[in-house]
Design a protein around this motif. Structure first.
Motif, PDB file in Angstrom:
ATOM      1  N   HIS A  58       0.843  -1.206  -0.031  1.00  0.00           N
ATOM      2  CA  HIS A  58      -0.306  -0.063  -0.101  1.00  0.00           C
ATOM      3  C   HIS A  58       1.055   1.345  -0.051  1.00  0.00           C
ATOM      4  N   VAL A  59       1.857   1.340   0.857  1.00  0.00           N
ATOM      5  CA  VAL A  59       2.490   2.373   1.019  1.00  0.00           C
ATOM      6  C   VAL A  59       3.554   2.613  -0.284  1.00  0.00           C
ATOM      7  N   ASP A  60       4.233   1.603  -0.916  1.00  0.00           N
ATOM      8  CA  ASP A  60       4.805   1.560  -2.082  1.00  0.00           C
ATOM      9  C   ASP A  60       3.966   2.147  -3.234  1.00  0.00           C
ATOM     10  N   GLN A  61       2.834   1.678  -3.396  1.00  0.00           N
ATOM     11  CA  GLN A  61       1.877   2.091  -4.592  1.00  0.00           C
ATOM     12  C   GLN A  61       1.600   3.363  -4.450  1.00  0.00           C
ATOM     13  N   LEU A  62       1.434   3.933  -3.123  1.00  0.00           N
ATOM     14  CA  LEU A  62       1.065   5.349  -2.958  1.00  0.00           C
ATOM     15  C   LEU A  62       2.014   6.247  -3.231  1.00  0.00           C
ATOM     16  N   MET A  63       3.208   6.037  -2.826  1.00  0.00           N
ATOM     17  CA  MET A  63       4.523   6.746  -2.873  1.00  0.00           C
ATOM     18  C   MET A  63       4.892   6.690  -4.424  1.00  0.00           C
ATOM     19  N   LEU A  64       4.655   5.537  -5.284  1.00  0.00           N
ATOM     20  CA  LEU A  64       5.040   5.710  -6.555  1.00  0.00           C
ATOM     21  C   LEU A  64       3.846   6.433  -7.408  1.00  0.00           C
ATOM     22  N   ARG A  65       2.672   6.423  -6.922  1.00  0.00           N
ATOM     23  CA  ARG A  65       1.614   7.341  -7.422  1.00  0.00           C
ATOM     24  C   ARG A  65       1.934   8.699  -7.154  1.00  0.00           C
ATOM     25  N   ILE A  66       2.427   9.026  -5.959  1.00  0.00           N
ATOM     26  CA  ILE A  66       2.788  10.721  -5.735  1.00  0.00           C
ATOM     27  C   ILE A  66       3.960  10.857  -6.542  1.00  0.00           C
ATOM     28  N   LYS A  67       4.887  10.116  -6.925  1.00  0.00           N
ATOM     29  CA  LYS A  67       5.942  10.553  -7.446  1.00  0.00           C
ATOM     30  C   LYS A  67       5.914  10.607  -8.975  1.00  0.00           C
ATOM     31  N   GLY A  68       4.890   9.752  -9.448  1.00  0.00           N
ATOM     32  CA  GLY A  68       4.395   9.605 -10.748  1.00  0.00           C
ATOM     33  C   GLY A  68       3.651  11.010 -11.093  1.00  0.00           C
ATOM     34  N   SER A  69       3.091  11.749 -10.103  1.00  0.00           N
ATOM     35  CA  SER A  69       2.144  12.894 -10.636  1.00  0.00           C
ATOM     36  C   SER A  69       3.200  14.000 -10.961  1.00  0.00           C
ATOM     37  N   GLY A  70       4.418  13.958 -10.405  1.00  0.00           N
ATOM     38  CA  GLY A  70       5.347  14.903 -11.079  1.00  0.00           C
ATOM     39  C   GLY A  70       5.377  16.158 -10.123  1.00  0.00           C
ATOM     40  N   LYS A  71       4.305  16.337  -9.246  1.00  0.00           N
ATOM     41  CA  LYS A  71       4.274  17.444  -8.535  1.00  0.00           C
ATOM     42  C   LYS A  71       5.281  17.594  -7.084  1.00  0.00           C
ATOM     43  N   VAL A  72       5.769  16.414  -6.613  1.00  0.00           N
ATOM     44  CA  VAL A  72       6.737  16.348  -5.739  1.00  0.00           C
ATOM     45  C   VAL A  72       7.910  15.443  -6.019  1.00  0.00           C
ATOM     46  N   SER A  73       9.165  16.092  -5.744  1.00  0.00           N
ATOM     47  CA  SER A  73      10.207  15.350  -6.338  1.00  0.00           C
ATOM     48  C   SER A  73      11.204  14.546  -5.011  1.00  0.00           C
ATOM     49  N   SER A  74      11.358  15.140  -4.032  1.00  0.00           N
ATOM     50  CA  SER A  74      12.023  14.633  -3.071  1.00  0.00           C
ATOM     51  C   SER A  74      11.542  13.351  -2.320  1.00  0.00           C
ATOM     52  N   ASN A  75      12.190  12.295  -2.120  1.00  0.00           N
ATOM     53  CA  ASN A  75      11.757  11.141  -1.211  1.00  0.00           C
ATOM     54  C   ASN A  75      11.143  11.578  -0.086  1.00  0.00           C
ATOM     55  N   GLU A  76      11.678  12.560   0.600  1.00  0.00           N
ATOM     56  CA  GLU A  76      11.163  12.906   1.899  1.00  0.00           C
ATOM     57  C   GLU A  76      10.034  13.547   1.885  1.00  0.00           C
ATOM     58  N   ARG A  77       9.626  14.355   0.836  1.00  0.00           N
ATOM     59  CA  ARG A  77       8.291  14.896   0.736  1.00  0.00           C
ATOM     60  C   ARG A  77       7.248  13.825   0.179  1.00  0.00           C
ATOM     61  N   ILE A  78       7.766  13.067  -0.657  1.00  0.00           N
ATOM     62  CA  ILE A  78       6.737  11.989  -1.002  1.00  0.00           C
ATOM     63  C   ILE A  78       6.461  10.969  -0.052  1.00  0.00           C
ATOM     64  N   ALA A  79       7.379  10.701   0.862  1.00  0.00           N
ATOM     65  CA  ALA A  79       6.970   9.920   2.307  1.00  0.00           C
ATOM     66  C   ALA A  79       5.907  10.820   3.139  1.00  0.00           C
ATOM     67  N   VAL A  80       6.207  12.034   3.444  1.00  0.00           N
ATOM     68  CA  VAL A  80       5.278  12.822   4.279  1.00  0.00           C
ATOM     69  C   VAL A  80       3.971  12.861   3.471  1.00  0.00           C
ATOM     70  N   MET A  81       3.854  13.215   2.041  1.00  0.00           N
ATOM     71  CA  MET A  81       2.516  13.276   1.541  1.00  0.00           C
ATOM     72  C   MET A  81       1.850  11.803   1.725  1.00  0.00           C
ATOM     73  N   ALA A  82       2.682  10.770   1.590  1.00  0.00           N
ATOM     74  CA  ALA A  82       1.744   9.427   1.439  1.00  0.00           C
ATOM     75  C   ALA A  82       1.501   9.326   3.242  1.00  0.00           C
ATOM     76  N   ALA A  83       2.067   9.487   4.020  1.00  0.00           N
ATOM     77  CA  ALA A  83       1.861   9.473   5.573  1.00  0.00           C
ATOM     78  C   ALA A  83       0.656  10.309   5.686  1.00  0.00           C
ATOM     79  N   ILE A  84       0.629  11.607   5.194  1.00  0.00           N
ATOM     80  CA  ILE A  84      -0.544  12.333   5.611  1.00  0.00           C
ATOM     81  C   ILE A  84      -1.927  11.551   4.969  1.00  0.00           C
ATOM     82  N   GLN A  85      -1.786  11.090   3.633  1.00  0.00           N
ATOM     83  CA  GLN A  85      -2.761  10.359   2.929  1.00  0.00           C
ATOM     84  C   GLN A  85      -3.289   9.181   3.813  1.00  0.00           C
TER      85      GLN A  85
END
Length: 104
Positions: free
Chosen positions: A31-58
């Motif tokens: 679940h976490v991996d798919q969500l983080m890949l989806r966030i990264k794929g959106s192109g709006k968030v670039s750093s892994n740290e920000r991707i992780a924070v966005m995934a955690a919030i979601q």
């Protein structure tokens, strides 16, 4: 405890869990991996740290929106609503205790 190796957003992690928890942990990792890949794929968030924070919030939002079974004692109440109600009751109790202490 059992050691399992997983990959999240292309990085490898070694986790420990009991055999009974393994399937749930692997589902959580997926679940976490798919969500983080989806966030990264959106192109709006670039750093892994920000991707992780966005995934955690979601994920936290998903958890707080989860509802109890409609036929159970909490009757369809969302976890977040339940948490807010408990916090409100604690505040009321704290205020009542302060009021009682003033009377003494």
């Amino acid at each position: 405890m059992e050691r399992i190796d997983v990959s999240i957003l292309g990085r490898d992690y070694s986790l420990a869990c009991s055999p009974e928890e393994k399937n749930a942990l692997l589902a959580a990792v997926r679940h976490v991996d798919q969500l983080m890949l989806r966030i990264k794929g959106s192109g709006k968030v670039s750093s892994n740290e920000r991707i992780a924070v966005m995934a955690a919030i979601q994920i936290a939002g998903e958890m707080l929106a989860m509802k109890a079974a409609p036929d159970g004692p909490l009757g369809g109440l969302a976890v977040g609503d339940f948490k807010r109600k408990i916090e409100a009751m604690n505040t009321m109790l704290d205020e009542a205790i302060v009021g009682q202490q003033r009377l003494v």
